[in-house]
Write a protein that holds these residues in place. Structure first.
Motif, PDB file in Angstrom:
ATOM      1  N   UNK A   1       0.809  -1.223   0.000  1.00  0.00           N
ATOM      2  CA  UNK A   1       0.000   0.000   0.000  1.00  0.00           C
ATOM      3  C   UNK A   1       0.844   1.274   0.000  1.00  0.00           C
ATOM      4  N   UNK A   2       2.149   1.150  -0.287  1.00  0.00           N
ATOM      5  CA  UNK A   2       2.995   2.354  -0.263  1.00  0.00           C
ATOM      6  C   UNK A   2       2.460   3.416  -1.223  1.00  0.00           C
ATOM      7  N   UNK A   3       2.128   2.994  -2.428  1.00  0.00           N
ATOM      8  CA  UNK A   3       1.625   3.952  -3.419  1.00  0.00           C
ATOM      9  C   UNK A   3       0.263   4.502  -3.040  1.00  0.00           C
ATOM     10  N   UNK A   4      -0.616   3.639  -2.574  1.00  0.00           N
ATOM     11  CA  UNK A   4      -1.982   4.069  -2.222  1.00  0.00           C
ATOM     12  C   UNK A   4      -1.962   5.074  -1.075  1.00  0.00           C
ATOM     13  N   UNK A   5      -1.123   4.805  -0.066  1.00  0.00           N
ATOM     14  CA  UNK A   5      -1.027   5.734   1.068  1.00  0.00           C
ATOM     15  C   UNK A   5      -0.405   7.049   0.608  1.00  0.00           C
ATOM     16  N   UNK A   6       0.659   6.953  -0.194  1.00  0.00           N
ATOM     17  CA  UNK A   6       1.321   8.168  -0.679  1.00  0.00           C
ATOM     18  C   UNK A   6       0.362   9.001  -1.509  1.00  0.00           C
ATOM     19  N   UNK A   7      -0.487   8.357  -2.307  1.00  0.00           N
ATOM     20  CA  UNK A   7      -1.481   9.093  -3.112  1.00  0.00           C
ATOM     21  C   UNK A   7      -2.435   9.870  -2.219  1.00  0.00           C
ATOM     22  N   UNK A   8      -2.842   9.270  -1.093  1.00  0.00           N
ATOM     23  CA  UNK A   8      -3.737   9.988  -0.175  1.00  0.00           C
ATOM     24  C   UNK A   8      -3.024  11.192   0.444  1.00  0.00           C
ATOM     25  N   UNK A   9      -1.729  11.035   0.755  1.00  0.00           N
ATOM     26  CA  UNK A   9      -0.964  12.169   1.292  1.00  0.00           C
ATOM     27  C   UNK A   9      -0.867  13.277   0.240  1.00  0.00           C
ATOM     28  N   UNK A  10      -0.557  12.895  -0.991  1.00  0.00           N
ATOM     29  CA  UNK A  10      -0.424  13.889  -2.069  1.00  0.00           C
ATOM     30  C   UNK A  10      -1.767  14.567  -2.359  1.00  0.00           C
ATOM     31  N   UNK A  11      -2.824  13.780  -2.359  1.00  0.00           N
ATOM     32  CA  UNK A  11      -4.159  14.352  -2.629  1.00  0.00           C
ATOM     33  C   UNK A  11      -4.575  15.326  -1.522  1.00  0.00           C
ATOM     34  N   UNK A  12      -3.980  15.172  -0.335  1.00  0.00           N
ATOM     35  CA  UNK A  12      -4.277  16.080   0.781  1.00  0.00           C
ATOM     36  C   UNK A  12      -3.453  17.360   0.707  1.00  0.00           C
ATOM     37  N   UNK A  13      -2.619  17.489  -0.325  1.00  0.00           N
ATOM     38  CA  UNK A  13      -1.865  18.729  -0.502  1.00  0.00           C
ATOM     39  C   UNK A  13      -0.447  18.670   0.033  1.00  0.00           C
ATOM     40  N   UNK A  14       0.029  17.455   0.316  1.00  0.00           N
ATOM     41  CA  UNK A  14       1.396  17.285   0.810  1.00  0.00           C
ATOM     42  C   UNK A  14       2.295  16.799  -0.327  1.00  0.00           C
ATOM     43  N   UNK A  15       3.538  17.272  -0.317  1.00  0.00           N
ATOM     44  CA  UNK A  15       4.517  16.882  -1.338  1.00  0.00           C
ATOM     45  C   UNK A  15       5.608  16.053  -0.675  1.00  0.00           C
ATOM     46  N   UNK A  16       5.950  14.906  -1.279  1.00  0.00           N
ATOM     47  CA  UNK A  16       7.016  14.055  -0.743  1.00  0.00           C
ATOM     48  C   UNK A  16       8.352  14.644  -1.181  1.00  0.00           C
ATOM     49  N   UNK A  17       9.098  15.233  -0.239  1.00  0.00           N
ATOM     50  CA  UNK A  17      10.381  15.862  -0.570  1.00  0.00           C
ATOM     51  C   UNK A  17      11.574  14.991  -0.160  1.00  0.00           C
TER      52      UNK A  17
END
Ligand code: RTP
Ligand code: MG
Length: 140
Positions: free
Chosen positions: A19-35
Motif C-alpha cells: 500500500x505504499x503507493x496508495x497511502x502516498x497518493x492519499x498524502x499527495x491528494x491532501x496537498x502534501x509533497x514528498x520531498x
C-alpha cells in the motif's frame, strides 16, 4: 498559512499489503509533497530510540516489535501547515474512531497496526526528520 515540513512513516502493515503507493497518493491528494523518501528496515535500537517518549507505556515493547516486523517507508512531507494537514488525513490513532476518507479508516488493521505515523508538532517534526534524514537527502 506557512509552508512547513512534517515526518511520516508508512508502517509495516501497509508495506506488507503493498500500500505504499496508495497511502502516498492519499498524502499527495491532501496537498502534501514528498520531498524525501526511503524504504528501510529499522533496527530494534532505531525503533526504541524513535519511540523513546512512549517507553513507559504498556504497549512500548509490542510497538517496537511491530515497527521492526517489516520494512517501512520514511518520508518528509512539505505543504501548508504540514503537521496538521498530515494528522487530518491520517485520522485517529484507533481506526474505529477515524473519520471516513482518512488513511487509517481506509487501511489500518488495528490501533497498533495503523498504517502511518505522523509528527504531532513542528518541534517533533524537526527532531524526527533529523533522526532519519541527512539534509542532502531532502529536495524541496
Ligand atoms: P503516531 O505517533 O504513530 O503518528 O500515532 P499517534 O500519535 O496517533 O499515536 P501515539 O499515541 O503517539 O502512539 C504511537 C503508536 O503506538 C501504537 N499504539 N498502540 N496498543 C495500544 O493501545 C496502542 N496505542 C498506540 C500505534 O501504532 C500508535 O500509532
Ligand atoms: Mg504520536
Amino acid at each position: 498559512m506557512a509552508v512547513t515540513r512534517t515526518f511520516s512513516i508508512i508502517k509495516p502493515d501497509a508495506t506488507r499489503r503493498n500500500l505504499t503507493g496508495a497511502v502516498t497518493k492519499m498524502l499527495e491528494d491532501a496537498g502534501l509533497r514528498v520531498v524525501a523518501s526511503k524504504r528501510i528496515h529499522m533496527t530494534k535500537e532505531q525503533a526504541e530510540g524513535f519511540y523513546a517518549v512512549h517507553k513507559e507505556r504498556p504497549f512500548f515493547g509490542e510497538l517496537v516489535d511491530f515497527m521492526i516486523s517489516g520494512p517501512v517507508v520514511v518520508q518528509v512531507l512539505e505543504g501548508e501547515d504540514a503537521v496538521k494537514r498530515n494528522r487530518d488525513v491520517m485520522g485517529a490513532t484507533n481506526p474505529s474512531d477515524a473519520a471516513d476518507g482518512t488513511i487509517r479508516k481506509t487501511y489500518a488493521e488495528s490501533i497498533e497496526a495503523n498504517s502511518v505515523h505522523g509528527s504531532d508538532s513542528d518541534e517533533n517534526a524537526k527532531i524526527e526528520i533529523d533522526y532519519f534524514f541527512d539534509a542532502d537527502e531532502i529536495v524541496g
